[in-house]
Design an enzyme around this catalytic site. Structure first.
Site, PDB file in Angstrom:
ATOM      1  CE1 TYR A 167     -58.359 -11.117  16.231  1.00 46.56           C
ATOM      2  CE2 TYR A 167     -56.091 -10.404  15.961  1.00 46.56           C
ATOM      3  CZ  TYR A 167     -57.046 -11.159  16.623  1.00 46.56           C
ATOM      4  OH  TYR A 167     -56.680 -11.950  17.679  1.00 46.56           O
ATOM      5  NE  ARG A 220     -52.133 -11.984  26.590  1.00 45.69           N
ATOM      6  CZ  ARG A 220     -51.987 -11.433  25.387  1.00 45.69           C
ATOM      7  NH1 ARG A 220     -51.801 -10.139  25.253  1.00 45.69           N
ATOM      8  NH2 ARG A 220     -52.062 -12.191  24.300  1.00 45.69           N
ATOM      9  CE  LYS A 238     -55.823 -13.888  15.256  1.00 45.95           C
ATOM     10  NZ  LYS A 238     -54.927 -14.304  16.297  1.00 45.95           N
ATOM     11  CD  GLU A 310     -56.014 -15.240  19.578  1.00 44.20           C
ATOM     12  OE1 GLU A 310     -55.472 -14.125  19.704  1.00 44.20           O
ATOM     13  OE2 GLU A 310     -55.603 -16.114  18.779  1.00 44.20           O
ATOM     14  CG  ASP A 311     -56.087 -12.448  23.058  1.00 46.07           C
ATOM     15  OD1 ASP A 311     -54.897 -12.568  22.715  1.00 46.07           O
ATOM     16  OD2 ASP A 311     -56.847 -11.595  22.576  1.00 46.07           O
ATOM     17  CG  ASP A 334     -51.992 -14.549  22.413  1.00 40.14           C
ATOM     18  OD1 ASP A 334     -52.293 -13.555  21.737  1.00 40.14           O
ATOM     19  OD2 ASP A 334     -52.838 -15.344  22.874  1.00 40.14           O
TER      20      ASP A 334
END
Length: 373
Positions: A167, A220, A238, A310-311, A334
């Protein structure tokens, strides 16, 4: 071809129970294996399609076991080279002679036998010879693609050393170079143009009992910005930590990239880019796309499936979380995950300092998802 397995066997059936026979025949037909009993082959041939429904495609063989001890050995559906190419079944040279003979890989592997511990030692030597973290990442991904059990054993035994490779920060560089590094797909790639039949795409995933879906739109990725479709490295990495840190069975985890395009001009002009080559779709079309995906996952895997955001970009992450937090089993890593870990660190430190959280003053640098979370 029909291959005779020379062993006393008990074939488990769904309707009639266990029936002992002196020998069995395993016949490959398409992608299915049918078990035909030597005493009654004509009856099963005449049964036609009923054979696959009547017989369990796993054979319990007396006297064989994975650990070399006396006991039943479960022979999987996949056989021979097909088994070696399945990372969920392949154990490499850790397979015993009994296992190799039972599943038809005797002679397809070197004659020596190694334990999983010896395999881990060999893998660590390979990793130590890699000159860069990115090369180590590529090696670990290839190991996961061919021997999943060994990959997670390696990760469990060397978690502190390998977490920065699997990661952050290495996965960020891997995402930037994902188009060049791409070898074997992992997870599902669902695009904005798949609206209207997302559920059908989910049905293409071979595992139906999914319990956690980690998904991103790639807008992102860490601190690297918009990586588009190449953000897939994030949910894959992840979920590897789901297993490595929390021992969650990887078959219950599904990584997904939702490709709605990218605003990254470098990617749009990169001939190696693997995603949609247009600007990001936003507004109502984007919202409808996300809603269809979440509803399709709940319909396919049940209302209690975990939806792990996620992101996502700041301008969409908070709105999506607020929209689904009360009607869906979901969280945004996040916003909530990073913040909860930071808070846990503070609360843990108070046990050492023996004072109250109100005795301290905290400064939040920035107004991103983690700080606001």
């Amino acid at each position: 071809p029909i291959k005779k397995v020379k062993a006393e066997a008990v074939v488990s059936t769904q309707s009639t129970g266990a029936v002992p026979f002196n020998s069995i025949f395993v016949c490959r037909s398409g992608i299915n294996y049918y078990v035909m009993l030597s005493r009654s082959i004509p009856r099963y041939f005449s049964a036609g399609a009923a054979v696959s429904q009547m017989l369990n495609p796993r054979v319990q063989m007396k006297g064989f076991s994975a650990g070399g001890k006396r006991g039943p050995l479960s022979v999987p559906e996949r056989h021979g080279v097909d088994l070696l190419r399945d990372p969920t079944l392949n154990k490499g040279m850790a397979m015993t002679i009994e296992e190799r003979q039972a599943v038809g890989v005797h002679g397809l592997l070197p004659p020596n036998f190694t334990t999983q511990e010896e395999q881990v030692t060999r893998c660590m030597r390979h990793l130590q010879d890699k000159p860069t973290d990115l090369e180590k990442y590529i090696y670990l991904v290839s190991l996961q693609d061919r021997n999943e059990k060994l990959f997670f054993r390696l990760l469990k035994d060397h978690l502190e050393e390998l977490m920065p490779i699997i990661y952050t920060p290495t996965v960020g560089l891997a995402c930037q170079k994902y188009g060049v590094l791409f070898r074997r797909p992992r997870g599902l790639f669902i695009t904005i143009h798949d609206k209207g039949h997302i559920y059908d795409i989910l049905k293409n995933w071979p595992i139906k009992k999914v319990k956690a879906v980690c998904f991103t739109d790639g807008e992102r990725i860490l601190g690297l910005g918009d990586q588009g479709c190449q953000g897939m490295g994030i949910p894959v990495g992840k979920l590897a930590l789901y297993t490595g840190c929390a021992a969650i069975d990887p078959k219950y985890c599904l990584p997904v990239t939702l490709d709605v395009g990218t605003n990254n001009e470098d990617l749009l002009n990169d001939p190696m880019y693997i995603g949609l080559r247009h600007k990001r779709v936003t507004g109502e079309d984007y919202q409808d796309f996300i809603e269809e995906f979440i509803m399709a996952c709940k319909a396919r895997y049940g209302s209690h499936v975990l939806m792990h955001f996620e992101d996502f970009g700041n301008h969409t992450a908070f709105g999506l979380l607020n929209k689904y937090i009360n009607n869906t089993c979901c969280f945004n890593d996040d916003i909530q995950g990073t913040a909860s870990v930071a808070l846990a660190g503070i609360l843990g430190s108070l046990r050492i300092t023996n004072n109250k959280i109100s005795d301290h003053t905290f400064v939040f640098l920035g107004a991103g998802e983690a700080n606001l979370g």
